[in-house]
Enzyme design. Structure first.
Site, PDB file in Angstrom:
ATOM      1  N   CYS A  53      -2.243   9.602   2.313  1.00  0.00           N
ATOM      2  CA  CYS A  53      -1.778   8.990   1.055  1.00  0.00           C
ATOM      3  C   CYS A  53      -2.710   9.271  -0.101  1.00  0.00           C
ATOM      4  CB  CYS A  53      -1.625   7.487   1.242  1.00  0.00           C
ATOM      5  SG  CYS A  53      -3.127   6.699   1.814  1.00  0.00           S
ATOM      6  N   GLU A 109       0.881  -1.175   0.000  1.00  0.00           N
ATOM      7  CA  GLU A 109       0.000   0.000   0.000  1.00  0.00           C
ATOM      8  C   GLU A 109       0.913   1.218   0.000  1.00  0.00           C
ATOM      9  OE1 GLU A 109      -3.336   0.151  -0.046  1.00  0.00           O
ATOM     10  OE2 GLU A 109      -3.760  -1.988   0.080  1.00  0.00           O
TER      11      GLU A 109
HETATM   12  P1  NAD Z   1       8.074   4.682   5.247  1.00  0.00           P
HETATM   13  O1  NAD Z   1       8.146   3.840   4.023  1.00  0.00           O
HETATM   14  O2  NAD Z   1       9.207   5.577   5.555  1.00  0.00           O
HETATM   15  O3  NAD Z   1       7.872   3.773   6.556  1.00  0.00           O
HETATM   16  C1  NAD Z   1       6.841   2.804   6.667  1.00  0.00           C
HETATM   17  C2  NAD Z   1       7.281   1.700   7.618  1.00  0.00           C
HETATM   18  O4  NAD Z   1       8.437   1.063   7.070  1.00  0.00           O
HETATM   19  C3  NAD Z   1       7.674   2.170   9.012  1.00  0.00           C
HETATM   20  O5  NAD Z   1       7.141   1.261   9.951  1.00  0.00           O
HETATM   21  C4  NAD Z   1       9.192   2.125   9.003  1.00  0.00           C
HETATM   22  O6  NAD Z   1       9.748   1.792  10.260  1.00  0.00           O
HETATM   23  C5  NAD Z   1       9.487   1.005   8.017  1.00  0.00           C
HETATM   24  N1  NAD Z   1      10.758   1.212   7.313  1.00  0.00           N
HETATM   25  C6  NAD Z   1      11.340   2.405   6.987  1.00  0.00           C
HETATM   26  N2  NAD Z   1      12.501   2.200   6.323  1.00  0.00           N
HETATM   27  C7  NAD Z   1      12.657   0.857   6.230  1.00  0.00           C
HETATM   28  C8  NAD Z   1      13.649   0.003   5.651  1.00  0.00           C
HETATM   29  N3  NAD Z   1      14.725   0.509   5.060  1.00  0.00           N
HETATM   30  N4  NAD Z   1      13.472  -1.334   5.729  1.00  0.00           N
HETATM   31  C9  NAD Z   1      12.396  -1.858   6.331  1.00  0.00           C
HETATM   32  N5  NAD Z   1      11.415  -1.110   6.902  1.00  0.00           N
HETATM   33  C10 NAD Z   1      11.535   0.226   6.857  1.00  0.00           C
HETATM   34  O7  NAD Z   1       6.692   5.463   5.079  1.00  0.00           O
HETATM   35  P2  NAD Z   1       6.122   6.591   6.021  1.00  0.00           P
HETATM   36  O8  NAD Z   1       6.981   7.795   5.897  1.00  0.00           O
HETATM   37  O9  NAD Z   1       5.847   6.040   7.385  1.00  0.00           O
HETATM   38  O10 NAD Z   1       4.697   6.872   5.326  1.00  0.00           O
HETATM   39  C11 NAD Z   1       4.549   7.765   4.284  1.00  0.00           C
HETATM   40  C12 NAD Z   1       4.367   7.063   2.953  1.00  0.00           C
HETATM   41  O11 NAD Z   1       3.398   6.045   3.052  1.00  0.00           O
HETATM   42  C13 NAD Z   1       3.859   7.993   1.871  1.00  0.00           C
HETATM   43  O12 NAD Z   1       4.533   7.710   0.663  1.00  0.00           O
HETATM   44  C14 NAD Z   1       2.395   7.620   1.743  1.00  0.00           C
HETATM   45  O13 NAD Z   1       1.824   7.902   0.493  1.00  0.00           O
HETATM   46  C15 NAD Z   1       2.427   6.163   2.017  1.00  0.00           C
HETATM   47  N6  NAD Z   1       1.153   5.719   2.524  1.00  0.00           N
HETATM   48  C16 NAD Z   1       0.393   4.887   1.777  1.00  0.00           C
HETATM   49  C17 NAD Z   1      -0.853   4.481   2.257  1.00  0.00           C
HETATM   50  C18 NAD Z   1      -1.746   3.554   1.493  1.00  0.00           C
HETATM   51  O14 NAD Z   1      -2.690   3.082   2.097  1.00  0.00           O
HETATM   52  N7  NAD Z   1      -1.502   3.274   0.242  1.00  0.00           N
HETATM   53  C19 NAD Z   1      -1.293   4.935   3.482  1.00  0.00           C
HETATM   54  C20 NAD Z   1      -0.469   5.791   4.212  1.00  0.00           C
HETATM   55  C21 NAD Z   1       0.753   6.166   3.739  1.00  0.00           C
END
Ligand code: NAD
Length: 474
Positions: free
Chosen positions: A261, A227
Site C-alpha cells: 500500500c 487503512e
Molecule cells: P479489498 O478492499 O478488496 O479487501 C479487503 C477485505 O475486505 C478482504 O478481507 C475482503 O474479503 C473484504 N471485502 C471485499 N469486498 C467486500 C465487500 N463488498 N464488503 C465487505 N467486505 C469486503 O482490498 P484488497 O484487495 O485485499 O487489498 C488491496 C487494497 O488495500 C489496496 O487498495 C491497498 O492500497 C490497500 N491496503 C492498504 C493498507 C494500509 O495499511 N493503508 C495496507 C494494505 C493494503
C-alpha cells in the site's frame, strides 16, 4: 428468531462460517462485560500467548506466505513476522504506562477537586484484513485491540487462503473465541459480520470497500479506522543521490511485487535527471533480481489472475523503457518502467498495486507539488533530494499519510511513528502507542469535594453570582 436475538439484532448467516461468527459474537460480549480483559496482567498474558503462538507456527506461516504470494522467507520475516514481533515487543514494553489513568489539572472554579482521564477498552472489535501482507496486516491491529483490553474478531482475506488457514489454526489453538475469534471467508462473511454491532471496526483494504465499511459503521455509529490505499508519489530532484535513489525506489517498488500500500506508485523526476535515474534503476533491478527476473525464484507473484490481467492491460509497449516481460502461467510480472505517456493514461488513474512504475517529469518543484495536491491525498509520499528547501517545500506543501525523505517504505519500521492515511487514503492510525490509542475511549472523570458547594452555578441568578461567574470564566 434465534435465542441470541435479545442481546443484539441478528442477521441471517448464509454460511457455516458466518453462523459460527455470530455465536462467537454473542459470547464475546459477555466475556468483555465480565471484566476478564481489564487488568494489565491479563492483557500482558494475552500478548505473550500471541507471541508464543506465532513462534510455534512460524514455519507454517512462512510456508503459507510462500504458497500464496511466493514470498521468500527472508522477505516474509522482514515484512510480516519480524514486523509483528517488533510491534509486540514495543506494545508489551509500553502497555503498563499507557494503561495508567492520567491526572490532569482542575480549574479554580471546580476546586477542591481532581480530574483524570482513564483509557478504557471499547468492547467488541472487528478487524477485516487484506491479502497483500496477509499476516502482518491481520495481526498488528489485533495486537493493539487486545492490548487496549478489547475482544476481537478477525476476518483474514480469502485471496490468500493458505495464510488464512494457518492463522485460523493458530488462533483457534491458542485463544478462547470469546476473547479472540477468527472467521475465514469472503465478501459474504464480511457482509454478515458488518451487519452485527461492533464497538470499533478496523478495516485495511481498498478505497471502494472502505466506503462500504464506513456506511456499515455509520449505521450503528461504530467508530471506524480505515487503512486504505491510493497513488503514492515519489519525487526525485536533480540534487538527489541518483544511485541511492534508484536502489531505494526499486526496493520499495519490487518488494512483494509492488503489492504494497505504501509502494511508490509513480515517479515525478526533475527534467534532465530521468535518463540517469532510469539507467540506475535498470542496473539495480538486474543486480537484485537478475537479467530475467521472471526466472528468479525469489520474485513474488501477483496474487490472482484478475489482478494479473488488470496489470498487464496497463502495459502499453509504446511507453515501456525497462522490463515488460510477463508469465501468465506463474502470475509473474517483471519490474517495468514507463516514460512519455499522456498524463491521463490509465497508468495514472488507479492505484497500480503491482511492479509497474510510470515516470513523469517536471520543470519546477512547484509543478510537482501542484500535480500531487490536485489529486486525492496519498497514503505515502517520498522525496529524494539533497536540498533542504526542496525537502521542506514538498513535505509542508502536500498532504499525505506518512512518508520519507531519501527513502521509501521504511517509515513503517519505526513503531514510534503513527501509521495511517488522510482523506481518500483513510483515517485513524496505529503502530506502537497509536495502536493502543486507536482502540480505547478516553473516559474523563471529575471528582469534586462534598465539603464545599460554590453557589454561583445555581439559580436564582443574582448580580453577585454574575460577577463571580465572570471572574472565573473570562
Ligand atoms: P479489498 O478492499 O478488496 O479487501 C479487503 C477485505 O475486505 C478482504 O478481507 C475482503 O474479503 C473484504 N471485502 C471485499 N469486498 C467486500 C465487500 N463488498 N464488503 C465487505 N467486505 C469486503 O482490498 P484488497 O484487495 O485485499 O487489498 C488491496 C487494497 O488495500 C489496496 O487498495 C491497498 O492500497 C490497500 N491496503 C492498504 C493498507 C494500509 O495499511 N493503508 C495496507 C494494505 C493494503
Amino acid at each position: 428468531m434465534s435465542q441470541l436475538s435479545d442481546t443484539f439484532t441478528i442477521n441471517t448467516p448464509q454460511t457455516p462460517a458466518a453462523a459460527s461468527a455470530l455465536v462467537a459474537h454473542a459470547s464475546q460480549n459477555s466475556y468483555f462485560m465480565s471484566g476478564a480483559t481489564r487488568t494489565y496482567e491479563a492483557r500482558r498474558l494475552t500478548l505473550l500467548k500471541l507471541r508464543a503462538a506465532l513462534r510455534k507456527h512460524e514455519p507454517l506461516l512462512l510456508e503459507a506466505l510462500q504458497k500464496d504470494l511466493r514470498k521468500h522467507p527472508h522477505e516474509s520475516y522482514m515484512t510480516e513476522i519480524g514486523f509483528i514481533y517488533d510491534e509486540l515487543h514495543h506494545v508489551i514494553q509500553g502497555l503498563k504506562s499507557w494503561m495508567k489513568p492520567r491526572k490532569v489539572s482542575t480549574p479554580l472554579s471546580l476546586q477542591p477537586g481532581s480530574s483524570m482521564i482513564i483509557p478504557e477498552a471499547l468492547g467488541r472489535v472487528l478487524v477485516i484484513a487484506p491479502w497483500n501482507y496477509p499476516l502482518q496486516l491481520a495481526i498488528n491491529p489485533v495486537i493493539g485491540a487486545l492490548a487496549a483490553g478489547n475482544v476481537v474478531t478477525l476476518k483474514p482475506s480469502e485471496l490468500t487462503p493458505h495464510v488464512s488457514a494457518a492463522l485460523a489454526l493458530m488462533v483457534r489453538e491458542s485463544f478462547e473465541p470469546a476473547l479472540f475469534h477468527i472467521v475465514e471467508g469472503g465478501v459474504d462473511v464480511s457482509e454478515c459480520l458488518l451487519a452485527e454491532k461492533w464497538d470499533h471496526i478496523f478495516f485495511t483494504g481498498s478505497t471502494a470497500v472502505g466506503k462500504i465499511v464506513a456506511v456499515a459503521a455509520a449505521k450503528q455509529l461504530a467508530p471506524v479506522t480505515l487503512e486504505l490505499g491510493g497513488k503514492s508519489p515519489c519525487i526525485v530532484t536533480k540534487s538527489a543521490n541518483i544511485e541511492l535513489a534508484a536502489r531505494r525506489i526499486v526496493f520499495g517498488k519490487v518488494l512483494n511485487a509492488g503489492q504494497t500500500c505504501v509502494a511508490p506508485d509513480y515517479l515525478l523526476v526533475e527534467k534532465g535527471a530521468e535518463q540517469d535515474l532510469i539507467k540506475a534503476m535498470r542496473r539495480e533491478i538486474e543486480l537484485r533480481y537478475g537479467s530475467n527476473p521472471l526466472e528468479n525464484p525469489d520474485m513474488p507473484r501477483i496474487v490472482s489472475d484478475r489482478h494479473f490481467q488488470r496489470l498487464t492491460k496497463l502495459m502499453d509497449p509504446k511507453y515501456i523503457v525497462a522490463g515488460g516481460r510477463t508469465d501468465a502461467s506463474q502470475l509473474l510480472i517483471e519490474p517495468t518502467l514507463f516514460l512519455n505517456f499522456p498524463i491521463d493514461h490509465p497508468l495514472m488513474q488507479e492505484e497500480l498495486f503491482g511492479p509497474l512504475l510510470p515516470i513523469l517529469t517536471y520543470d519546477k518543484i512547484e509543478d510537482a507539488i501542484r500535480l500531487i495536491t490536485e489529486r486525492d491525498h496519498p497514503l505515502a509520499l517520498y522525496i529524494f533530494s539533497e536540498d533542504k528547501d526542496e525537502q521542506e517545500s514538498v513535505i509542508r506543501g502536500t498532504r499525505f499519510g506518512g512518508g520519507a525523505i531519501n527513502d521509501t517504505i521504511m517509515h513503517l519500521a519505526n513503531a514510534n511513528l503513527p501509521f495511517g492515511g488522510v482523506g481518500a487514503s483513510g483515517h485513524g492510525n496505529y503502530h506502537g502507542v497509536s495502536s493502543f490509542e486507536c482502540f480505547v475511549h478516553h473516559k474523563s472523570v471529575l471528582k469534586t469535594s462534598t465539603f464545599i458547594d460554590l453557589p454561583f452555578r445555581y439559580a436564582p441568578w443574582t448580580p453577585l453570582k454574575n460577577k463571580l461567574i465572570r471572574l472565573f470564566l473570562r
